[in-house]
Motif scaffolding. Structure first.
Motif, short mmCIF file in Angstrom:
data_model
loop_
_atom_site.label_atom_id
_atom_site.label_comp_id
_atom_site.label_asym_id
_atom_site.label_seq_id
_atom_site.Cartn_x
_atom_site.Cartn_y
_atom_site.Cartn_z
N GLU A 188 13.34 8.90 -4.79
CA GLU A 188 12.13 8.75 -3.98
C GLU A 188 11.46 10.08 -3.68
N PHE A 189 12.25 11.15 -3.67
CA PHE A 189 11.73 12.48 -3.34
C PHE A 189 10.61 12.89 -4.31
N GLN A 190 10.68 12.36 -5.52
CA GLN A 190 9.73 12.76 -6.56
C GLN A 190 8.30 12.31 -6.25
N THR A 191 8.15 11.23 -5.47
CA THR A 191 6.82 10.68 -5.23
C THR A 191 6.40 10.73 -3.76
N ARG A 192 7.17 11.41 -2.93
CA ARG A 192 6.86 11.44 -1.50
C ARG A 192 6.09 12.68 -1.09
N GLU A 193 5.30 12.50 -0.02
CA GLU A 193 4.62 13.65 0.56
C GLU A 193 5.64 14.64 1.07
N GLN A 194 6.69 14.13 1.71
CA GLN A 194 7.80 14.99 2.13
C GLN A 194 8.78 15.12 0.97
N GLY A 195 8.24 15.60 -0.15
CA GLY A 195 9.00 15.74 -1.39
C GLY A 195 8.18 16.57 -2.36
N LEU A 196 8.24 16.22 -3.65
CA LEU A 196 7.53 17.03 -4.65
C LEU A 196 6.02 17.03 -4.43
N VAL A 197 5.48 15.91 -3.98
CA VAL A 197 4.02 15.85 -3.76
C VAL A 197 3.60 16.88 -2.72
N GLY A 198 4.30 16.89 -1.58
CA GLY A 198 3.97 17.84 -0.53
C GLY A 198 4.28 19.28 -0.92
N LEU A 199 5.36 19.46 -1.66
CA LEU A 199 5.71 20.82 -2.09
C LEU A 199 4.61 21.40 -2.98
N LYS A 200 3.96 20.54 -3.75
CA LYS A 200 2.84 21.02 -4.58
C LYS A 200 1.56 21.16 -3.75
N ASP A 201 1.25 20.14 -2.95
CA ASP A 201 0.00 20.16 -2.19
C ASP A 201 0.02 21.20 -1.07
N THR A 202 1.14 21.31 -0.36
CA THR A 202 1.23 22.19 0.80
C THR A 202 1.61 23.61 0.42
N TYR A 203 2.55 23.73 -0.53
CA TYR A 203 3.08 25.05 -0.89
C TYR A 203 2.63 25.55 -2.26
N GLY A 204 2.02 24.68 -3.05
CA GLY A 204 1.59 25.08 -4.39
C GLY A 204 2.74 25.27 -5.37
N LEU A 205 3.86 24.58 -5.13
CA LEU A 205 5.05 24.77 -5.96
C LEU A 205 5.16 23.70 -7.04
N THR A 206 5.42 24.14 -8.26
CA THR A 206 5.74 23.26 -9.37
C THR A 206 7.03 23.75 -9.99
N PHE A 207 8.00 22.87 -10.12
CA PHE A 207 9.32 23.27 -10.59
C PHE A 207 9.46 23.05 -12.10
N LYS A 208 10.46 23.71 -12.66
CA LYS A 208 10.71 23.61 -14.11
C LYS A 208 10.96 22.17 -14.51
#
Length: 317
Positions: A188-208
């Motif tokens: 579920e972390f992959q599609t949550r705001e408190q997960g990958l979505v937020g990490l990209k939107d809030t922090y600008g992070l994209t992982f390998k």
């Protein structure tokens, strides 16, 4: 933040809500002399005569906290009974509303998410205020503790050394290195705001890349320790963080919200009980909680004995 399971954070831990609720009904009728037989939402006779019925959910940290608060009250002469292993927040909150349970250790952010799915706390105080505004008129939120148990981005020891990350390093500091890291978490972390979505939107992070594992459990812990992932979503009170030299990054933009341990109580608490409970909360920290969890989870200690030792060490018994 839409999940109602009585877990430490807003994430689901394992089964679906229906399964957890069914299990809670079965568990609420056993395991303690204070358990309510039959309908788990039926009022309990134990709420009369000044008796405080302390509830706990079906994971060890909730049991530890219930014992800490309950034993502290008993040490000051209050009559205390227990309603353990309730299971789901729908059930536990219902028990609180009708007075079958008079006290529950809660997590302010998770409780707010249950009461108002659209509300977002901007600080501990703001989270508490928004939660209090949504509570049943019979209930009150007492003082929050500094102890939090919530989602985090945690790197293993090798990655921390490689990237020069310490306990003061922030999630924002990963901006140049995230693309080289494999991250592990629940599906579920992959599609949550408190997960990958937020990490990209809030922090600008994209992982390998991303590995779907479990919700901060054995799969995720093992993958992080073995280096199959370099960074993972780990609960902040996981005892393996200290044991394995992992580093939890500071959530400097508040993506994961606030999950302070806080007593949820009926307003019918006997005089003086609130002071006792607030004194306990004033001593609780995240490090405390991590150590207590380790004693019960990793070392197999009895939660009640662990609670008593902590209360004595902090001058609360």
């Amino acid at each position: 933040m839409t999940f109602f399971l009585a877990s430490r954070s807003t994430r689901t831990r394992s089964a679906a809500v229906v399964v957890a609720a069914a299990a809670a009904v079965a568990l609420s009728a056993c395991g303690s002399s204070s358990s309510t037989a039959g309908n788990p939402l039926a009022p309990s006779a134990s709420t009369g005569g000044g008796v405080i019925t302390v509830g706990s959910n079906n994971f060890s940290e909730s049991t530890i906290l219930a014992d800490i608060y309950g034993h502290a009250l008993a040490a000051k002469g209050f009559q205390v009974k227990y309603h353990p292993n309730i299971g789901s927040r729908e059930i536990s909150y219902g028990l609180m509303k009708n007075g079958a349970v008079t006290l529950m250790p809660e997590y302010n952010g998770a409780l707010l998410a249950y009461l108002d799915q659209k509300a977002v706390g901007t600080s501990t105080a703001d989270t508490d205020a928004k939660t209090a505004a949504k509570l049943s008129p019979t209930l009150q939120l007492l003082n929050p503790s500094a102890a939090e148990d919530k989602d985090s981005l945690t790197v293993n020891a090798a990655t921390a050394k490689q990237l020069n990350l310490t306990a003061t390093s922030t999630i924002s500091s990963l901006s140049k290195d995230a693309s080289s890291l494999v991250i592990g978490a629940s599906p579920e972390f992959q599609t949550r705001e408190q997960g990958l979505v937020g990490l990209k939107d809030t922090y600008g992070l994209t992982f390998k890349s991303y590995k779907a594992l479990d919700a901060g459990g054995t799969l995720t812990e093992t993958a992080l320790q073995n280096g199959n992932v370099q960074i993972a979503d780990i609960f902040t009170t996981d005892s393996l963080i200290q044991k394995n030299g992992w580093v939890t990054l500071v959530d400097d933009k508040g993506l994961f919200g606030f999950q302070n341990v806080v007593p949820l109580a009926n307003k019918s608490l006997p005089a003086g009980a609130v002071t006792v409970l607030n004194n306990v909360s004033s001593k609780l920290t995240t490090d405390n909680l991590m150590q207590l969890d380790a004693q019960v989870g990793a070392q197999g200690a009895d939660p009640g004995a662990v609670a008593d030792a902590w209360l004595k060490a902090n001058g609360l018994s």
